[in-house]
Design an enzyme around this catalytic site. Structure first.
Site, PDB file in Angstrom:
ATOM      1  N   THR A 120     -56.376  14.390   3.840  1.00  0.00           N
ATOM      2  CA  THR A 120     -57.133  13.865   4.924  1.00  0.00           C
ATOM      3  C   THR A 120     -57.281  14.718   6.128  1.00  0.00           C
ATOM      4  O   THR A 120     -56.334  14.808   6.715  1.00  0.00           O
ATOM      5  CB  THR A 120     -56.967  12.318   5.437  1.00  0.00           C
ATOM      6  OG1 THR A 120     -56.939  11.702   4.233  1.00  0.00           O
ATOM      7  CG2 THR A 120     -58.090  11.801   6.372  1.00  0.00           C
ATOM      8  N   LEU A 152     -57.682   6.725  -2.676  1.00  0.00           N
ATOM      9  CA  LEU A 152     -56.752   5.823  -3.564  1.00  0.00           C
ATOM     10  C   LEU A 152     -56.066   4.963  -2.205  1.00  0.00           C
ATOM     11  O   LEU A 152     -56.142   5.410  -1.304  1.00  0.00           O
ATOM     12  CB  LEU A 152     -56.020   6.692  -4.298  1.00  0.00           C
ATOM     13  CG  LEU A 152     -54.967   7.649  -3.661  1.00  0.00           C
ATOM     14  CD1 LEU A 152     -53.868   7.042  -2.900  1.00  0.00           C
ATOM     15  CD2 LEU A 152     -54.371   8.521  -4.812  1.00  0.00           C
ATOM     16  N   ARG A 153     -55.891   3.955  -2.690  1.00  0.00           N
ATOM     17  CA  ARG A 153     -55.101   2.956  -1.922  1.00  0.00           C
ATOM     18  C   ARG A 153     -53.558   2.745  -2.379  1.00  0.00           C
ATOM     19  O   ARG A 153     -53.475   2.771  -3.726  1.00  0.00           O
ATOM     20  CB  ARG A 153     -55.813   1.476  -2.021  1.00  0.00           C
ATOM     21  CG  ARG A 153     -57.022   1.431  -1.298  1.00  0.00           C
ATOM     22  CD  ARG A 153     -57.939   0.009  -1.919  1.00  0.00           C
ATOM     23  NE  ARG A 153     -57.830   0.279  -3.259  1.00  0.00           N
ATOM     24  CZ  ARG A 153     -58.248  -0.850  -4.171  1.00  0.00           C
ATOM     25  NH1 ARG A 153     -58.369  -1.978  -3.572  1.00  0.00           N
ATOM     26  NH2 ARG A 153     -58.619  -0.303  -5.362  1.00  0.00           N
ATOM     27  N   LYS A 223     -65.041  11.196   4.489  1.00  0.00           N
ATOM     28  CA  LYS A 223     -63.512  10.694   4.369  1.00  0.00           C
ATOM     29  C   LYS A 223     -63.105   9.766   5.623  1.00  0.00           C
ATOM     30  O   LYS A 223     -62.648   8.728   5.562  1.00  0.00           O
ATOM     31  CB  LYS A 223     -62.502  11.733   4.115  1.00  0.00           C
ATOM     32  CG  LYS A 223     -60.873  11.281   4.005  1.00  0.00           C
ATOM     33  CD  LYS A 223     -60.590  10.159   3.101  1.00  0.00           C
ATOM     34  CE  LYS A 223     -59.328   9.727   3.244  1.00  0.00           C
ATOM     35  NZ  LYS A 223     -58.817   8.468   2.357  1.00  0.00           N
ATOM     36  N   ASN A 227     -62.747   5.656   5.988  1.00  0.00           N
ATOM     37  CA  ASN A 227     -61.695   4.909   6.491  1.00  0.00           C
ATOM     38  C   ASN A 227     -62.043   4.181   7.971  1.00  0.00           C
ATOM     39  O   ASN A 227     -61.491   3.164   8.161  1.00  0.00           O
ATOM     40  CB  ASN A 227     -60.423   5.806   6.959  1.00  0.00           C
ATOM     41  CG  ASN A 227     -59.665   6.090   5.481  1.00  0.00           C
ATOM     42  OD1 ASN A 227     -59.998   5.404   4.465  1.00  0.00           O
ATOM     43  ND2 ASN A 227     -58.672   6.594   5.526  1.00  0.00           N
ATOM     44  N   GLY A 272     -56.067 -11.092   9.237  1.00  0.00           N
ATOM     45  CA  GLY A 272     -54.732 -11.367   9.075  1.00  0.00           C
ATOM     46  C   GLY A 272     -53.920 -10.714  10.411  1.00  0.00           C
ATOM     47  O   GLY A 272     -54.570 -10.826  11.548  1.00  0.00           O
ATOM     48  N   CYS A 279     -52.422   5.689   6.890  1.00  0.00           N
ATOM     49  CA  CYS A 279     -53.860   6.041   7.080  1.00  0.00           C
ATOM     50  C   CYS A 279     -54.570   5.638   8.096  1.00  0.00           C
ATOM     51  O   CYS A 279     -55.281   6.664   8.903  1.00  0.00           O
ATOM     52  CB  CYS A 279     -54.721   5.879   5.388  1.00  0.00           C
ATOM     53  SG  CYS A 279     -53.725   6.634   4.173  1.00  0.00           S
ATOM     54  N   LYS A 339     -48.612  -3.516   3.469  1.00  0.00           N
ATOM     55  CA  LYS A 339     -49.603  -4.213   2.522  1.00  0.00           C
ATOM     56  C   LYS A 339     -48.913  -4.506   1.331  1.00  0.00           C
ATOM     57  O   LYS A 339     -47.782  -4.036   0.888  1.00  0.00           O
ATOM     58  CB  LYS A 339     -50.881  -3.515   2.307  1.00  0.00           C
ATOM     59  CG  LYS A 339     -50.681  -2.397   1.697  1.00  0.00           C
ATOM     60  CD  LYS A 339     -51.808  -1.693   1.289  1.00  0.00           C
ATOM     61  CE  LYS A 339     -52.390  -1.856  -0.118  1.00  0.00           C
ATOM     62  NZ  LYS A 339     -53.515  -0.864  -0.528  1.00  0.00           N
ATOM     63  N   ARG A 346     -44.626   2.429   6.578  1.00  0.00           N
ATOM     64  CA  ARG A 346     -45.096   3.277   7.857  1.00  0.00           C
ATOM     65  C   ARG A 346     -46.476   2.432   8.594  1.00  0.00           C
ATOM     66  O   ARG A 346     -47.115   1.864   8.013  1.00  0.00           O
ATOM     67  CB  ARG A 346     -45.622   4.575   7.356  1.00  0.00           C
ATOM     68  CG  ARG A 346     -44.684   5.544   7.067  1.00  0.00           C
ATOM     69  CD  ARG A 346     -45.424   6.791   6.463  1.00  0.00           C
ATOM     70  NE  ARG A 346     -45.974   6.390   5.070  1.00  0.00           N
ATOM     71  CZ  ARG A 346     -46.490   7.506   4.100  1.00  0.00           C
ATOM     72  NH1 ARG A 346     -46.553   8.586   4.712  1.00  0.00           N
ATOM     73  NH2 ARG A 346     -46.961   7.164   3.088  1.00  0.00           N
TER      74      ARG A 346
END
Ligand code: UGA
Length: 471
Positions: A120, A152-153, A223, A227, A272, A279, A339, A346
């Site tokens: 990125t 991708l996640r 990109k 995000n 949450g 990212c 997550k 991180r």
């Protein structure tokens, strides 16, 4: 095709393994000897579903690991740069690793190559890569620079790569675009999905995926904008959740009503304790910085970041309002990863909350299905670690749920209640239904929904749960 992937971090490793599964010959290049040795011996450095199978399937066959950048470039038609782009102190992306790779490519150019930025990066990076390669005496006819952002996640990286919503390629001429068309042909012509041993198709996937060609600058912006938009969606719903708490509404019901508008959609509307990871926090800062430098003051992004920060302090206040004082309290913690589905800590909101709670004098016993080892390296012996969720809850004044692991949503609640000193659950990920929790005897706090407590059991008491003050 022969492909080099430079950098065996999250994106590089997954891309390399997936390209190999698509039938290409891949050389994964890294300058970290130890990492390469571990990969050669079959170790998998990250917790990622299907990655061990793919590495096992292709290691030593059509996936090689090497520290020889020159050899890998010479052998390849496309060279994907997937090295890290960490944040500088000022929030810019540090592009020195990319520059270092770009400056070593020219001496290896022995025919037409497409150099692809996969990391990125801010807009204009492809221009810089091109300049650096030319500066180091490569002929302009022998290479092009393309941008191919990755969406991708973590936790679902392999399926996201092989079943993407879209493939975006920024290429400024057709010669360059056609090389990337060939790279992704097994996905776009559907042949990959017919393979007997293809990775199973996830529910939502549309195959074959659309292949979108844009200019390089547009691809770079796609990109960052993607995000930023996703992070904005999360901060938006977190802000709505705060309003819900103030007025006594239920954010889950609001999300349902909001997300069924097809223009909005239900995904990334889970409130949450805020987004984390390697990212969103970094990319928002970088996008903010690049916009400012180009003359646009993108203040919306400041607010997205501010709401995200505030979400953690609101949760801390919620813990205080449930427990009054914190010093000496024993807390069970479920989740340390940023997550569910990953061992990555991180920028994890869970880790940051745990660190704050330790500073406040709490005694913590935490459990995470995958991130425990990494967390131990950071937290040392400031907290205890449990073998399972129930052990984390044993004797605790309250249980905190900080990561949305699937397994935390299906706990044996009776057993959990029996383990806790007081049946108090403070859920930062809204994994449980408040009414059911109250019916089971818990005092239950969540995000954007009224906190509930069980009715005190009396002879006549058959009433519905009591709503308690939220924060
Ligand atoms: C994110 C993007 O989703 C990917 O498309 C992108 O490729 C990746 O960044 C990247 O740039 O490399 P990732 O950080 O792995 O992927 O994880 P997400 O699933 O996006 O979650 C990010 C954070 O947002 C997590 O802390 C998660 O708990 C939080 N989140 C996510 C919410 O709080 N609510 C939601 O509804 C969704």
């Amino acid at each position: 095709m022969h492909i080099a992937v430079v950098g065996s971090g999250y994106v590089g490793l997954v891309a390399g393994a997936c390209f190999a599964d698509m039938g290409h010959q891949v050389i994964l290049v890294d300058n970290d000897e130890q990492k390469l040795e571990a990969l050669k011996q079959g170790q998998v450095p990250i917790h990622e579903k299907f990655l061990p199978e793919l590495l096992q399937r292709h290691r030593g066959q059509n996936l090689a690991f090497s520290d020889d950048l020159r050899g890998a470039v010479q052998a390849s038609e496309a060279v994907f740069i997937a090295v890290g782009t960490p944040s500088t102190e000022q929030g810019h992306a540090d592009l020195s690793y990319i520059e270092s790779v770009a400056s070593r490519i020219p001496s290896a150019i022995n025919g037409y190559k497409v150099i692809v930025e996969k990391s990125t990066v801010p807009v204009y990076t492809s221009d810089w890569i091109r300049k650096i390669i030319l500066r180091n005496a490569a002929s302009p006819d022998l290479f092009d620079v393309a941008s191919n952002p990755e969406f991708l996640r973590e936790g679902t990286a392999v399926t996201d790569f092989l079943f993407p919503d879209r493939i975006v390629v920024g290429a400024d001429n057709e010669r360059c675009a056609s090389v990337l068309r060939a790279v992704y042909a097994p996905l776009t012509d559907g042949s990959y999905y017919e393979k007997r041993d293809a990775i199973p198709q996830p529910d939502r996937a549309q195959v074959p995926p659309p292949f979108i060609v844009t200019g390089t600058k547009s691809a770079e912006l796609i990109k960052h904008a993607s995000n930023a938009f996703l992070a904005m969606k999360i901060s938006f719903i977190n802000a709505v959740a705060s309003v819900c708490e103030s007025v006594g509404a239920n954010v889950q019901q609001v999300c349902h009503g909001l997300g069924t508008d097809s223009r909005i959609g239900p995904r990334f509307l889970n409130p949450g304790i805020g987004y984390g990871g390697s990212c969103f926090p970094k990319d928002l800062k970088a996008f903010r910085a690049v916009a400012r430098e180009s003359g646009y003051d993108f203040r919306l992004l400041d607010e997205v970041m501010r709401i995200n920060e505030e979400q953690r302090s609101r949760f801390l206040r919620k813990i205080k309002s449930a427990l009054w004082t914190l010093r000496g309290k024993r807390l069970g913690v479920l989740g340390l990863a940023f997550k569910g589905g990953t061992d990555d800590i991180r920028e994890s909101p869970a880790m940051s909350l745990v660190e704050t709670l330790v500073q406040e004098g709490c005694r913590i016993c935490a459990y995470d299905p995958a991130a425990q080892e990494r967390a131990r390296e950071v937290l040392n012996s400031t907290i205890q670690f449990a073998e399972n969720p129930y052990e984390a809850a044993t004797g605790a004044d309250a249980l905190l749920i900080l990561t949305e692991w699937d397994e935390f949503a299906s706990l044996n609640l009776q057993r959990l209640r029996a383990e806790l000193k007081y049946p108090i659950v403070i859920d930062g990920r809204n994994l449980y239904d408040p009414e059911s929790m109250a019916a089971l005897g818990f005092t239950y706090y969540s995000v954007g929904r009224p906190a509930v407590a069980p009715e005190l059991r009396t002879a006549q008491s058959n009433a519905s749960p009591r709503t308690v003050k939220n924060s």
